[in-house]
Motif scaffolding. Structure first.
Motif, mmCIF file in Angstrom:
data_model
loop_
_atom_site.group_PDB
_atom_site.id
_atom_site.type_symbol
_atom_site.label_atom_id
_atom_site.label_comp_id
_atom_site.label_asym_id
_atom_site.label_seq_id
_atom_site.Cartn_x
_atom_site.Cartn_y
_atom_site.Cartn_z
ATOM 1 N N CYS A 198 50.569 10.138 80.655
ATOM 2 C CA CYS A 198 51.679 10.994 79.565
ATOM 3 C C CYS A 198 51.296 12.114 79.807
ATOM 4 O O CYS A 198 50.126 12.199 79.994
ATOM 5 N N ASP A 199 52.788 13.104 79.189
ATOM 6 C CA ASP A 199 52.488 14.838 78.657
ATOM 7 C C ASP A 199 51.793 14.399 77.551
ATOM 8 O O ASP A 199 51.653 13.585 76.465
ATOM 9 N N GLN A 224 49.326 12.006 73.237
ATOM 10 C CA GLN A 224 50.156 11.641 73.712
ATOM 11 C C GLN A 224 50.972 10.956 74.114
ATOM 12 O O GLN A 224 50.996 10.372 72.144
ATOM 13 N N CYS A 225 52.505 12.009 74.658
ATOM 14 C CA CYS A 225 53.029 12.045 74.095
ATOM 15 C C CYS A 225 53.835 11.924 72.406
ATOM 16 O O CYS A 225 54.484 12.011 71.746
ATOM 17 N N CYS A 260 53.002 5.541 75.575
ATOM 18 C CA CYS A 260 52.996 6.061 76.995
ATOM 19 C C CYS A 260 53.465 4.235 77.482
ATOM 20 O O CYS A 260 52.020 3.754 77.609
ATOM 21 N N GLU A 302 55.401 6.707 81.792
ATOM 22 C CA GLU A 302 56.576 7.640 81.054
ATOM 23 C C GLU A 302 56.219 8.246 79.591
ATOM 24 O O GLU A 302 56.312 6.325 79.124
ATOM 25 N N CYS A 303 57.130 8.310 78.540
ATOM 26 C CA CYS A 303 57.047 8.340 77.441
ATOM 27 C C CYS A 303 58.045 8.142 77.221
ATOM 28 O O CYS A 303 58.747 8.345 77.522
ATOM 29 N N ARG A 362 60.253 15.710 77.565
ATOM 30 C CA ARG A 362 58.776 14.447 78.287
ATOM 31 C C ARG A 362 57.894 13.676 77.567
ATOM 32 O O ARG A 362 56.821 12.629 78.300
#
Length: 742
Positions: free
Chosen positions: A503-504, A510-511, A517, A521-522, A531
């Motif tokens: 994830c971003d 992360q997130c 995550c 996807e978060c 995102r």
């Protein structure tokens, strides 16, 4: 959990719980530390003096034995405590260079026994001393091998001849009899050798060391030989480090090479002996270089006749015992160890400083936090390993037994031919089937021979993808079995397409740490979106002090204000460095309305109609106004240089401003003409007088010099008539030549 090649349900505890694993079925073994022997530190050793072999009962180090169960990658800690116990026994062996250059030192060493016994009573009541001597190897070129030189290497008979040379001789075992030490040393005679560096002995097992504080005093006025120097005498056999004594004389001096410095240092470390180098000033720098090699040593400068040897031993003993340095034996491959020291009057220290504590007095207690980490199970040994932790120079030690946790407890309760594994086609172990030979699948449901690789791989491809299981797993019986790793991201899903680590990120997390995550996807918490969950839904971070969003000068986007006017900045668009202040903006109107300054009356009526002015008498009245966010306290300077004080407050209408102006202006006072005139006049008079005095001084000096020159010229103009070359006397003298005859 440890990683096993047959565990398809092995993962972190958090992931397993999220996927529905019951908490009571979760296997999560943890490391532990068990004290096997934990004898307390001795508090009052003098009370045990009456017991036999009492020094073996004194404890300075706690604990003594520990068992550590280590989970790979998870450190386990152990607290080791050390205390300098009062009245701890001391063994001291004096090793002296008896070459000819040390002749004047023998008388002072003879007196050392009784004096040192008396001095050490202040530290311990159990003190013993021993004595040994060395010269060098008895072969050329270290000594002269002529018969008369072997008998008397000094070539003298008075006051007594020198003793024949020897390599090393043990003269006195450790004893508490100081007079015996003086008697034996007094009977020694010096010897001689040819080269300057002296030999050093390999050691002796007959000295009589106890398991107490061991000190070795090495006294010489020369350097030392290194390994390999024996080749000059044709000796090439390396030193074996063993004691070869016959009748207290070392017998391998002429057949084995000198030991290396590292060999001697390792022997002293293993025997817990702390060495004191008492050397003369000429070689002090040479022995100072050994500090980095020898574990615990002290170097002191010896006087030419060793009269300060007593002071050297006492000071060196205090310096050595006032510092504790922890060391450990060799760790098993892959294991790591770290120390954190908690010393007296200092905070915790880490790294190399975490191994040592200094300035420790008798009765002080320090502690060390020892942390040990085991490697992965692939490299960890299944057998318990043994590590020794001990302070340098002391005989006490902590035994640490290490064992790695590489199995779960559920592996003990295996079910062979379990019905859960496709009617007995495998063994159920930790909730997972380990299939019998020829069977494959999560539940061993497929026959390995009947299962076609082409058919299975088609079932394990996502759409028209060319890679089986997205390249992150294996196709087993038509189903993807995703790979597991403790370092790489773990994948899951029908085709191993999902990962909880793709994830971003926001702010390095992360997130953004505001969600989790799931399959790349978060899934954000309710109060965030985006995102990477970077946008808060709340407008709280955009509210200015007056409660407006971005101060009414911008819009709130993802918790950050975007200002409409580029001149404004700050978290809530409250800053405008290039904008005029509220006070400067209304300065002209205040001056023209209150003091009729600046603008003309017509311009003042047009431009300042929005300003409601209230006049007050004194400036102090303005200070009583109740402070608020809309109140501005101003101080401006008018055209006459006077300071004007006033308050500004926004009115009920947006365009109206209320101003309270103090009629009392602070104008600077005019110049003091009388004072300025007096100062200037006085300065002119003083300067004139000073110039006159300076002129008078210079003219007096000039006149004196001219008068002196005039006098010198008068002296030079006087004639010297006595020796005038052109002077002729007016008298003529005539002598009758016949006068003498009559």
């Amino acid at each position: 959990l440890p990683t096993f090649n047959f565990l398809y349900r092995c993962d972190t505890a958090r992931v397993l719980l999220r996927r529905g694993c019951p908490s009571d079925r979760l296997e999560d073994p943890r490391g532990s530390t068990v004290l096997l022997k934990n004898k307390k530190i001795t508090l009052h050793p003098k009370e045990q003096r009456t017991q036999a072999r009492w020094h073996k009962q004194v404890t300075q180090l706690q604990p003594q034995s520990v068992q550590m169960h280590l989970r790979p990658g998870e450190p386990q800690s152990l607290e080791v405590r050390f205390k300098r116990v009062e009245d701890y026994p001391i063994d001291l062996y004096y090793l002296m260079d008896l070459s000819f250059s040390m002749e004047d030192d023998l008388p002072n060493v003879k007196k050392l026994g009784a004096d040192l016994m008396e001095e050490m009573r202040n530290t311990t009541s159990d003190f013993r001393m021993g004595f040994g001597a060395f010269v060098d190897k008895t072969v050329m070129p270290y000594i002269s091998t002529a018969k008369d030189m072997l008998r008397n290497p000094c070539k003298r008979t008075k006051p007594w001849p020198c003793t024949p040379p020897f390599t090393y001789r043990h003269l006195l075992s450790l004893t508490a009899n100081g007079s015996q030490f003086a008697e034996l040393v007094g009977g020694q005679r010096i010897s001689g050798n040819l080269d300057s560096p002296e030999g050093n002995p390999a050691g002796s097992r007959t000295i009589g060391w106890r398991n107490v504080t061991r000190l070795l005093v090495f006294s010489t006025d020369a350097g030392f030989h290194l390994a390999g120097d024996g080749k000059l005498g044709g000796i090439v056999l390396p030193n074996d480090g063993k004691c070869h004594l016959e009748e207290n004389v070392y017998t391998r001096g002429n057949s084995q090479d000198y030991p290396s410095v590292a060999h001697v240092a390792e022997t002293l470390r293993r025997k817990n002996i702390q060495i004191i180098f008492a050397v003369t000033e000429e070689v002090t720098r040479l022995y100072e270089g050994l500090r980095s090699i020898f574990p615990k040593c002290a170097v002191a400068t010896l006087s030419n006749n060793s009269h300060n040897i007593l002071q050297i031993i006492v000071e060196a003993y205090n310096a050595l015992t006032s510092e504790v340095v922890m060391e450990n034996s060799k760790l098993p491959p892959g294991f790591s160890i770290s120390y954190t020291s908690h010393c007296k009057n200092s905070g915790p220290r880490h790294g190399e400083q975490g191994r040592r504590c200094s300035n420790i007095s008798i009765g002080d207690e320090v502690s060390f936090n020892v942390s040990i980490t085991a490697p992965r199970c692939a490299t960890a040994s299944q057998r318990p390993s043994r590590v020794i932790i001990k302070p340098q120079g002391y005989g006490e030690e902590v035994e640490v037994l290490l064992s790695s946790i590489c199995e779960c407890s559920c592996q003990k309760d295996v079910v062979p031919h379990s019905p859960s594994c496709s009617h007995g086609n495998g063994t159920l172990e930790c909730g997972v089937c380990r299939c019998n030979e020829g069977r494959v699948g999560v539940s061993c449901e497929c026959d390995g021979e009947e299962s076609g690789e082409v058919v299975e791989s088609h079932l394990c491809r996502r759409g028209n993808a060319s890679e089986v299981c997205s390249g992150r797993g294996e196709c087993v019986c038509g189903r993807c079995v995703c790979g597991k790793s403790s370092k790489k991201p773990n994948y899951y899903g029908q085709f191993c397409e999902c990962s909880d680590f793709g994830c971003d990120q926001y702010r390095g997390m992360q997130c953004g740490g505001r969600g989790r995550c799931v399959c790349g996807e978060c899934k954000c918490l309710p109060a965030f979106r985006g995102r990477a969950c970077e946008c808060p839904l709340s407008l709280e971070s955009c509210l200015s002090q007056d409660g407006q969003i971005c101060g009414g000068r911008g819009d709130c986007h993802c918790g950050t204000c975007i200002c409409h006017d580029n001149r404004f900045q700050g978290p809530t668009c409250e800053l405008c460095p290039s904008c005029p202040s509220m006070c400067t903006l209304h300065r002209e109107c205040v001056l023209c309305r209150a003091f009729t300054l600046g603008l003309s009356p017509e311009e003042c009526m047009v431009k300042c109609a929005h300003l409601n002015v209230t006049l007050v008498g004194q400036t102090g009245v303005l200070a009583t106004a109740h402070p608020s966010l809309s109140l501005h306290r101003c101080m401006e300077v008018d055209m006459e240089g006077c300071r004007v004080h006033f308050l500004l407050r926004a009115g009920e209408n947006e365009d109206s401003i209320h101003a309270r102006v103090a009629l009392e202006r602070e104008c600077p006072s005019g110049p003091n003409v009388i004072l300025i005139t007096a100062v200037l006049s006085g300065s002119v008079v003083v300067l004139g007088v000073a110039l006159l005095l300076l002129w008078k001084l210079l003219t007096s000096i000039h006149d004196r010099r001219e008068f002196a020159r005039f006098q010198r010229e008068l002296e030079q103009r006087r004639w010297n008539r006595v020796n005038n070359p052109i002077y002729k006397s007016a008298i003529t003298t005539v002598v009758n030549p016949k006068y003498k005859e009559h």
